[in-house]
Write a protein that holds these residues in place. Structure first.
Motif, short mmCIF file in Angstrom:
data_model
loop_
_atom_site.label_atom_id
_atom_site.label_comp_id
_atom_site.label_asym_id
_atom_site.label_seq_id
_atom_site.Cartn_x
_atom_site.Cartn_y
_atom_site.Cartn_z
N ARG A 194 0.83 -1.30 -0.08
CA ARG A 194 0.07 -0.20 0.09
C ARG A 194 0.85 1.20 0.03
NH1 ARG A 194 -3.75 1.13 5.19
NH2 ARG A 194 -1.67 1.56 6.00
N THR A 195 2.00 1.11 0.77
CA THR A 195 3.13 2.26 0.69
C THR A 195 3.48 2.65 -0.77
OG1 THR A 195 3.48 1.95 3.08
CG2 THR A 195 4.97 3.39 1.77
N GLU A 196 3.86 1.59 -1.31
CA GLU A 196 4.44 1.79 -2.67
C GLU A 196 3.45 2.23 -3.66
OE1 GLU A 196 7.58 2.01 -3.35
OE2 GLU A 196 8.17 0.92 -1.34
N VAL A 197 2.02 1.99 -3.48
CA VAL A 197 1.03 2.14 -4.41
C VAL A 197 0.83 3.84 -4.16
CG1 VAL A 197 -1.49 2.11 -4.78
CG2 VAL A 197 0.14 0.10 -4.55
N ASP A 198 0.72 4.18 -2.57
CA ASP A 198 0.91 5.61 -2.50
C ASP A 198 1.84 6.45 -3.10
OD1 ASP A 198 -1.56 5.05 -1.13
OD2 ASP A 198 -0.56 5.05 0.85
N ARG A 199 2.94 6.06 -3.03
CA ARG A 199 3.96 6.70 -3.80
C ARG A 199 3.83 6.82 -5.22
NH1 ARG A 199 9.68 3.97 -2.76
NH2 ARG A 199 10.13 5.76 -4.31
N LEU A 200 3.33 5.61 -5.89
CA LEU A 200 3.09 5.65 -7.38
C LEU A 200 1.93 6.76 -7.62
CD1 LEU A 200 3.49 1.76 -8.19
CD2 LEU A 200 5.16 3.88 -8.69
N THR A 201 1.01 6.43 -6.79
CA THR A 201 -0.30 7.59 -6.96
C THR A 201 0.33 8.96 -7.09
OG1 THR A 201 -1.71 5.71 -6.07
CG2 THR A 201 -2.70 8.23 -6.36
N MET A 203 3.29 10.23 -7.44
CA MET A 203 3.97 10.44 -8.61
C MET A 203 3.08 10.76 -9.73
SD MET A 203 7.03 8.24 -10.03
CE MET A 203 7.73 7.95 -8.45
N VAL A 204 2.02 10.00 -10.02
CA VAL A 204 1.28 10.12 -11.15
C VAL A 204 0.45 11.54 -10.95
CG1 VAL A 204 -0.85 9.16 -12.37
CG2 VAL A 204 0.94 7.61 -11.71
N ASP A 205 -0.02 11.73 -9.80
CA ASP A 205 -0.61 13.10 -9.64
C ASP A 205 0.17 14.19 -9.92
OD1 ASP A 205 -2.93 11.74 -8.85
OD2 ASP A 205 -2.64 11.91 -6.65
N ASP A 206 1.60 14.14 -9.52
CA ASP A 206 2.50 15.23 -9.98
C ASP A 206 2.69 15.33 -11.23
OD1 ASP A 206 2.81 15.94 -7.29
OD2 ASP A 206 4.86 14.63 -6.88
N LEU A 210 1.76 18.78 -13.26
CA LEU A 210 2.52 19.38 -14.24
C LEU A 210 2.52 19.26 -15.78
CD1 LEU A 210 5.35 20.79 -13.69
CD2 LEU A 210 6.64 18.53 -14.51
N SER A 211 1.62 18.31 -16.32
CA SER A 211 1.24 18.57 -17.66
C SER A 211 0.16 19.72 -17.56
CB SER A 211 0.91 17.11 -17.84
OG SER A 211 -0.36 16.92 -17.34
N ARG A 212 -0.87 19.95 -16.79
CA ARG A 212 -1.77 20.78 -16.83
C ARG A 212 -1.11 22.18 -16.79
NH1 ARG A 212 -6.75 21.13 -13.37
NH2 ARG A 212 -4.94 20.92 -11.47
N ILE A 213 -0.04 22.38 -15.96
CA ILE A 213 0.79 23.75 -15.82
C ILE A 213 1.44 24.07 -17.25
CG2 ILE A 213 2.66 24.67 -14.58
CD1 ILE A 213 1.89 23.27 -12.12
N HIS A 214 2.14 22.95 -17.67
CA HIS A 214 2.97 23.24 -19.05
C HIS A 214 1.88 23.64 -20.25
CE1 HIS A 214 6.89 21.21 -17.69
NE2 HIS A 214 6.93 22.65 -17.10
N ALA A 215 0.78 23.03 -20.25
CA ALA A 215 -0.34 23.05 -21.20
C ALA A 215 -1.07 24.17 -21.20
CB ALA A 215 -1.24 21.90 -21.21
N GLY A 216 -1.01 24.94 -20.02
CA GLY A 216 -1.64 26.23 -19.65
C GLY A 216 -3.07 25.84 -19.50
N ALA A 217 -3.41 24.64 -18.83
CA ALA A 217 -4.82 24.23 -18.44
C ALA A 217 -5.09 24.21 -16.97
CB ALA A 217 -4.85 22.71 -18.88
N GLY A 331 12.75 7.95 -1.14
CA GLY A 331 11.64 8.67 -1.06
C GLY A 331 11.51 10.04 -1.46
N GLY A 332 12.52 10.45 -2.32
CA GLY A 332 12.70 11.61 -2.72
C GLY A 332 11.68 12.02 -3.88
N GLY A 333 10.85 11.40 -4.32
CA GLY A 333 9.70 11.53 -5.34
C GLY A 333 10.48 11.81 -6.36
N ALA A 334 9.66 12.50 -7.62
CA ALA A 334 10.32 12.29 -8.88
C ALA A 334 10.89 13.79 -9.10
CB ALA A 334 9.06 12.14 -9.97
N GLY A 335 11.16 14.82 -8.21
CA GLY A 335 11.77 15.92 -8.20
C GLY A 335 10.72 16.98 -9.04
N LEU A 336 9.36 16.90 -8.82
CA LEU A 336 8.39 17.59 -9.50
C LEU A 336 7.91 18.71 -8.53
CD1 LEU A 336 6.56 14.89 -11.45
CD2 LEU A 336 8.59 16.23 -12.23
N GLY A 337 8.31 18.55 -7.20
CA GLY A 337 7.50 19.49 -6.31
C GLY A 337 7.90 20.86 -6.29
#
Length: 371
Positions: A194-201, A203-206, A210-217, A331-337
């Motif tokens: 469950r912890t790993e799934v939360d990490r993946l979730t 990451m996907v949310d980030d 980020l895609s919404r920000i770059h697309a101006g959406a 646990g550093g994430g994908a560096g998107l924060g």
């Protein structure tokens, strides 16, 4: 003696003759519209001379000039016309030469304004071309930087996805094959899955954000909220992570400082800043979050004790997937924060910056109060 009536007839016939010549001149200019400027100027000069000559001919036909006077007038007008046509031709050649110099400059890469003196209109065009080239070059550099950032992001996200996925697969196979049968161990495996799934979730949310920000959406739903409430939510939302590292979070905001923001999005940006500070602050450290109004702006400062960032890395802190020298912290994430935080703040017409201060870094968010 020339009467007023005679003068009016002279003006009428002279204007009629000049109009006919001008009509033929305009027709010829239309047919030669794709030819050189020098050729068109020569046509203009010739039309002017012919219009003048037609006027003299009209006066002659009306018996108002003697043969001697007519010959003298035609000779003078013809000589002046030839000179005017020569000047028109030379002026056209100068314009053609200036245009060719400008075209040669445009064809060069990079564009360098020609070192010859240009007519005012072409000189202005040259300046505008230079400014446009600078904008294109800057846009190309930004595009290259963004492409490099995307490649780096894909490489790092692939690495960060591979690690939890490998762990999930190993634990799932162990449970499926019955290698792990002890109830306590099975329960532990379920918790880790469950912890790993939360990490993946996360990451996907980030990535989606980020895609919404770059697309101006990114669409903001602004409402008035207290700055102290935003900081309090950021502190409470990150308290468990700070407690795990025995880090003290200290928030200091005077109550009653309203700002017009999207509470969900800006709250996410502030949490990202605090989470980043927690991850890079040693155990038993202290992080300060300060909110204030200064010079017509709302300021939120997050000061940590990370030990500072190398000066050469400071301009890249908010780039996608940049994590500096300590890029592989667990646990550093994908560096998107931080990239997401910058996008959200800029969507609010604000700005965010970072500097080394004291025992660590100081991130400052500035938001206009009248946005």
């Amino acid at each position: 003696m020339l009467t007023v009536e005679d003068l009016l007839w002279v003006v009428w016939y002279a204007a009629l003759a000049a109009t006919i010549v001008a009509g033929f001149g305009l027709l010829l200019l239309h047919l030669l519209r794709s030819r050189s400027v020098a050729t068109q100027l020569l046509v203009v000069g010739a039309a002017t001379v012919l219009a003048t000559l037609s006027g003299i001919v009209v006066i002659s036909l009306m018996m108002m000039l003697s043969e001697h006077d007519r010959t003298v007038a035609l000779s003078v007008v013809t000589a002046a016309g030839l000179v005017a046509m020569a000047v028109s031709f030379l002026l056209g050649r100068r314009l053609v030469a200036a245009n060719r110099a400008l075209v040669d400059a445009v064809r060069r890469d990079p564009f360098v304004p020609p070192d010859v003196r240009l007519p005012a209109e072409l000189a202005e065009l040259s300046r505008e071309l230079g400014a446009a080239y600078e904008r294109l070059a800057a846009g190309h550099e930004r595009e290259q930087a963004l492409e490099a950032s995307r490649r780096e992001l894909v490489a790092w996200v692939s690495h960060d996805l591979r690690t939890p996925l490998a762990g999930l697969r190993a634990m799932a196979e162990a449970l499926e094959d019955g290698v792990v049968a002890d109830p306590g161990t099975v329960h532990d495996y379920h918790g880790r899955i469950r912890t790993e799934v939360d990490r993946l979730t996360e990451m996907v949310d980030d990535l989606f954000e980020l895609s919404r920000i770059h697309a101006g959406a990114l669409r903001l739903s602004r409402r008035k909220v207290g700055l102290d409430d935003l900081v309090a939510e950021a502190v409470s939302g990150t308290e468990p992570l700070a407690r795990a590292k025995r880090i003290t979070l200290h928030g200091d905001v005077r109550a009653g400082l309203p700002v017009q923001v999207d509470t969900a999005e800006l709250g996410r940006a502030l949490r990202n800043l605090v989470v980043n500070a927690i991850r890079h602050t040693p155990d038993d450290g202290t992080i300060e979050i300060i909110g204030e109004i200064r010079d017509g702006e709302a300021l939120v400062t997050v000061a940590d004790a990370c030990g500072g960032i190398p000066e050469q890395d400071l301009p890249r802190v908010f780039e996608v997937a940049f994590r500096g020298e300590a890029a592989r912290t667990p646990g550093g994430g994908a560096g998107l924060g931080l990239a997401i935080a910058r996008g959200i703040v800029e969507a609010h017409a604000g700005d965010i910056g970072v500097s080394n201060a004291g025992p660590g870094c100081r991130f400052v968010v500035r938001l206009p109060l009248n946005a």
